[in-house]
Design an enzyme around this catalytic site. Structure first.
Site, mmCIF file in Angstrom:
data_model
loop_
_atom_site.group_PDB
_atom_site.id
_atom_site.type_symbol
_atom_site.label_atom_id
_atom_site.label_comp_id
_atom_site.label_asym_id
_atom_site.label_seq_id
_atom_site.Cartn_x
_atom_site.Cartn_y
_atom_site.Cartn_z
ATOM 1 N N GLU A 93 8.485 -21.403 -27.303
ATOM 2 C CA GLU A 93 9.376 -22.549 -27.257
ATOM 3 C C GLU A 93 8.509 -23.779 -27.078
ATOM 4 O O GLU A 93 7.559 -23.767 -26.295
ATOM 5 C CB GLU A 93 10.372 -22.428 -26.093
ATOM 6 C CG GLU A 93 11.397 -21.352 -26.337
ATOM 7 C CD GLU A 93 11.755 -20.584 -25.082
ATOM 8 O OE1 GLU A 93 11.033 -20.699 -24.077
ATOM 9 O OE2 GLU A 93 12.738 -19.843 -25.129
ATOM 10 N N TYR A 105 1.219 -25.599 -33.982
ATOM 11 C CA TYR A 105 1.896 -24.337 -34.300
ATOM 12 C C TYR A 105 2.234 -24.238 -35.787
ATOM 13 O O TYR A 105 2.154 -23.158 -36.367
ATOM 14 C CB TYR A 105 3.130 -24.159 -33.425
ATOM 15 C CG TYR A 105 2.781 -24.015 -31.964
ATOM 16 C CD1 TYR A 105 1.855 -23.064 -31.540
ATOM 17 C CD2 TYR A 105 3.350 -24.840 -31.001
ATOM 18 C CE1 TYR A 105 1.516 -22.936 -30.204
ATOM 19 C CE2 TYR A 105 3.024 -24.710 -29.666
ATOM 20 C CZ TYR A 105 2.108 -23.762 -29.271
ATOM 21 O OH TYR A 105 1.766 -23.633 -27.946
#
Length: 147
Positions: A93, A105
């Site tokens: 998250e 990411y």
């Protein structure tokens, strides 16, 4: 392999986050089955492995060491260890407003899976959504994507 010192992780985390975790929190996490850390001098990644799934619990890099590839290296090393432990998928998250982490990411191949509304407390007292991201490690476990 010597387990990491929770106080060292807490000190690094405190440099990287406005609401850091303390040494007791790290000690509790590290005592859980399947939790492991990849630690370098200027940062670390903490991952929990359960069956064939792994979750990045936190990734911390000292501000002075950012944008030099350490975060990507830690993600890559953590993903490799997760695969070695049997993981097929890696989740995390990230705060929707954390552009630098989202870019890291994305470069590593993570994809958007969902949203957790008002998941994180914002410094101004408001709330920020968390984006749930995932990486399919089973697609090619010999070449885990690196930024």
């Amino acid at each position: 392999m010597t387990p990491p010192d929770p106080s060292v992780l807490a000190a690094l985390h405190a440099q990287a986050f406005a609401a850091p975790w303390d040494a007791a929190a790290f000690a509790d996490l590290l005592a859980q089955p399947g939790v492991f850390a990849v630690v370098e001098t200027d940062g670390f990644i903490l991952i929990r492995l359960v069956l064939d799934e792994a979750e990045i619990l936190t990734l911390a890099v000292r501000p002075a060491a950012r944008r030099a590839g350490l975060g990507g290296r830690l993600v890559g090393q953590g993903a490799v260890q997760a695969v070695q432990g049997g993981a097929n998928r890696l989740f995390l998250e990230v705060a929707e407003d954390n552009a630098a982490a989202r870019a890291l990411y994305a470069r590593a191949g993570f994809r958007f899976l969902g949203r957790r509304k008002a998941y994180y407390a914002a410094p101004d007292g408001g709330r920020t959504d968390a984006l749930v991201l995932g990486l399919d490690l089973a697609a090619n476990p010999d070449t885990v994507p690196l930024p």
